[in-house]
Design a protein around this motif. Structure first.
Motif, PDB file in Angstrom:
ATOM      1  N   HIS A 152      31.719  43.445  41.251  1.00 23.00           N
ATOM      2  CA  HIS A 152      33.027  43.826  40.703  1.00 23.00           C
ATOM      3  C   HIS A 152      33.168  45.349  40.632  1.00 23.00           C
ATOM      4  N   ALA A 153      32.110  46.015  40.191  1.00 27.33           N
ATOM      5  CA  ALA A 153      32.146  47.473  40.098  1.00 27.33           C
ATOM      6  C   ALA A 153      32.287  48.097  41.487  1.00 27.33           C
ATOM      7  N   LYS A 154      31.573  47.559  42.449  1.00 31.97           N
ATOM      8  CA  LYS A 154      31.659  48.070  43.821  1.00 31.97           C
ATOM      9  C   LYS A 154      33.063  47.877  44.386  1.00 31.97           C
ATOM     10  N   TYR A 155      33.647  46.700  44.150  1.00 32.31           N
ATOM     11  CA  TYR A 155      34.992  46.418  44.628  1.00 32.31           C
ATOM     12  C   TYR A 155      36.001  47.383  44.007  1.00 32.31           C
ATOM     13  N   HIS A 156      35.922  47.567  42.697  1.00 30.02           N
ATOM     14  CA  HIS A 156      36.870  48.453  42.019  1.00 30.02           C
ATOM     15  C   HIS A 156      36.700  49.906  42.445  1.00 30.02           C
ATOM     16  N   PHE A 157      35.461  50.334  42.676  1.00 27.16           N
ATOM     17  CA  PHE A 157      35.230  51.701  43.136  1.00 27.16           C
ATOM     18  C   PHE A 157      35.842  51.909  44.517  1.00 27.16           C
ATOM     19  N   LEU A 158      35.586  50.980  45.451  1.00 27.23           N
ATOM     20  CA  LEU A 158      36.129  51.120  46.798  1.00 27.23           C
ATOM     21  C   LEU A 158      37.652  51.028  46.803  1.00 27.23           C
ATOM     22  N   TYR A 159      38.200  50.160  45.966  1.00 27.67           N
ATOM     23  CA  TYR A 159      39.649  50.021  45.866  1.00 27.67           C
ATOM     24  C   TYR A 159      40.274  51.323  45.358  1.00 27.67           C
TER      25      TYR A 159
END
Length: 77
Positions: free
Chosen positions: A51-58
């Motif tokens: 989730h953290a990786k997704y939000h960072f990339l987004y």
């Protein structure tokens, strides 16, 4: 100048593809988590990391104003 734009377009496309892959994986993981009776601590931590990786990339894609050639893009303006 044109080469610089092409590099940005390739980077944006790669970023959007990675976000799309993570979104699909997280969706599948959410369905799997709902059917699991007892989640292990390791799975919970991996879920938080994804989730953290997704939000960072987004957020990075929004900051870069990344655009996709496709209409079903994850990032919409």
């Amino acid at each position: 100048m044109k080469n610089k734009e092409k590099i940005k377009e390739l980077g944006d496309a790669n970023l959007i593809n990675k976000i799309s892959e993570l979104k699909i994986y997280l969706s599948n993981q959410r369905i799997l988590n709902q059917t699991t009776v007892d989640l292990s601590e390791e799975n919970r931590i991996l879920d938080l990391i994804l989730h953290a990786k997704y939000h960072f990339l987004y957020d990075e894609a929004k900051y870069r104003h990344a655009r996709s050639k496709y209409s079903n893009s994850v990032i919409t303006q």
